[in-house]
Design a protein around this motif. Structure first.
Motif, PDB file in Angstrom:
ATOM      1  N   GLU A  46      70.890  38.298  49.508  1.00 51.19           N
ATOM      2  CA  GLU A  46      70.858  37.070  48.705  1.00 51.19           C
ATOM      3  C   GLU A  46      69.648  37.057  47.772  1.00 51.19           C
ATOM      4  O   GLU A  46      69.733  36.660  46.609  1.00 51.19           O
ATOM      5  CB  GLU A  46      70.831  35.849  49.630  1.00 51.19           C
ATOM      6  N   GLN A  47      68.490  37.518  48.314  1.00 50.07           N
ATOM      7  CA  GLN A  47      67.288  37.560  47.480  1.00 50.07           C
ATOM      8  C   GLN A  47      67.452  38.528  46.311  1.00 50.07           C
ATOM      9  O   GLN A  47      67.059  38.239  45.180  1.00 50.07           O
ATOM     10  CB  GLN A  47      66.088  37.968  48.340  1.00 50.07           C
ATOM     11  N   SER A  50      69.603  37.026  43.786  1.00 47.27           N
ATOM     12  CA  SER A  50      68.888  36.009  43.007  1.00 47.27           C
ATOM     13  C   SER A  50      67.958  36.666  41.981  1.00 47.27           C
ATOM     14  O   SER A  50      67.861  36.232  40.827  1.00 47.27           O
ATOM     15  CB  SER A  50      68.081  35.108  43.946  1.00 47.27           C
TER      16      SER A  50
END
Length: 257
Positions: A46-47, A50
């Motif tokens: 997810e990081q 992002s």
């Protein structure tokens, strides 16, 4: 994906209460370490997603700025091309004018050369009748007149012709006194010659023993001895050179038709 994981974890107690035997069996299969690793990897993913999204948004902004810059450059380039097209039209117009002027110049040059070819031998034949002082003065121009080609070098021939005609006209409007060395009976005799333009001349030796008249012909100047004119010729020369008082002096003059 995150919501689904949470829901599964939250549903575990309900299953344990409803079916004790099944819970015990499934509980034996749960591995907390693997679950934590899976969650860690998911969070890391997810990081990364992002960060990639943020990087993409930055790149998108930069690309938009570059696009605007390229569009501005393209507009300037189009304007320069339009101006170049207008300049090319002006250049083409000037080129056509220069080509027309060049064609006219070539026609004039050809016309001049044709006339010079016709006049050159005539003037050369006339120059044979010039007296020696005038030939000496116009020596370089007479050489050019006789040796240069009017077709190959019309400018040089024209300049020579103008110089010869101007010099002959100036000589014909004036009285000229020239020194001459003649050979008589094997002896060199110095004489003075008085030219009345291009029409008539008189000569007399220093001691007065030789005198006569001269006139132009197709073969050059022809001289005729007239010793009886020695006194009058010497007097005329002395008056012209201001060595004697002005007085009436008679000399024969022959006019050729």
């Amino acid at each position: 994906m995150k919501k689904l994981t949470v829901m599964v974890l939250m549903s575990v107690p309900a299953c344990l209460l409803a079916q004790p035997d099944a819970v015990d069996e499934n509980a034996a299969k749960i591995n907390p370490v693997e679950d934590r690793e899976m969650i860690r990897q998911w969070v890391q993913t997810e990081q990364l997603a992002s960060e990639e999204l943020a990087s993409w948004q930055t790149d998108k902004a930069n690309m938009q700025e570059l696009l605007e810059l390229y569009q501005a450059e393209l507009k300037l380039l189009s304007e320069e091309i339009d101006q170049a097209g207008q300049a090319a039209a002006l250049v083409n117009e000037e080129k056509q004018e220069l080509e027309a002027d060049l064609a006219e110049h070539r026609d004039n040059r050809r016309y001049l050369a044709e006339n010079l070819v016709r006049l050159q031998p005539k003037l050369a034949s006339v120059a044979v009748r010039f007296p020696e002082p005038l030939k000496t003065e116009l020596d370089a121009d007479l050489v050019a007149l006789n040796e240069l080609s009017a077709i190959d070098k019309p400018r040089e021939v024209l300049q020579a012709m103008i110089a010869v005609i101007s010099g002959a006209a100036r000589f014909n409007r004036s009285i000229t006194i020239a020194d001459s060395i003649d050979t008589v009976d094997g002896k060199e005799l110095a004489s003075k010659v008085l030219y009345l333009g291009l029409a008539q001349a008189y000569y007399v030796s220093g001691n007065g023993s030789n005198a006569g008249t001269g006139k132009p012909s197709a073969d050059g100047w022809q001289w005729t001895a007239k010793p009886e004119l020695a006194g009058s010729i010497r007097q005329a020369i002395a008056i012209y050179e201001r060595e004697a008082q002005p007085q009436l002096t008679e000399l024969p003059l022959t006019i050729s038709k």
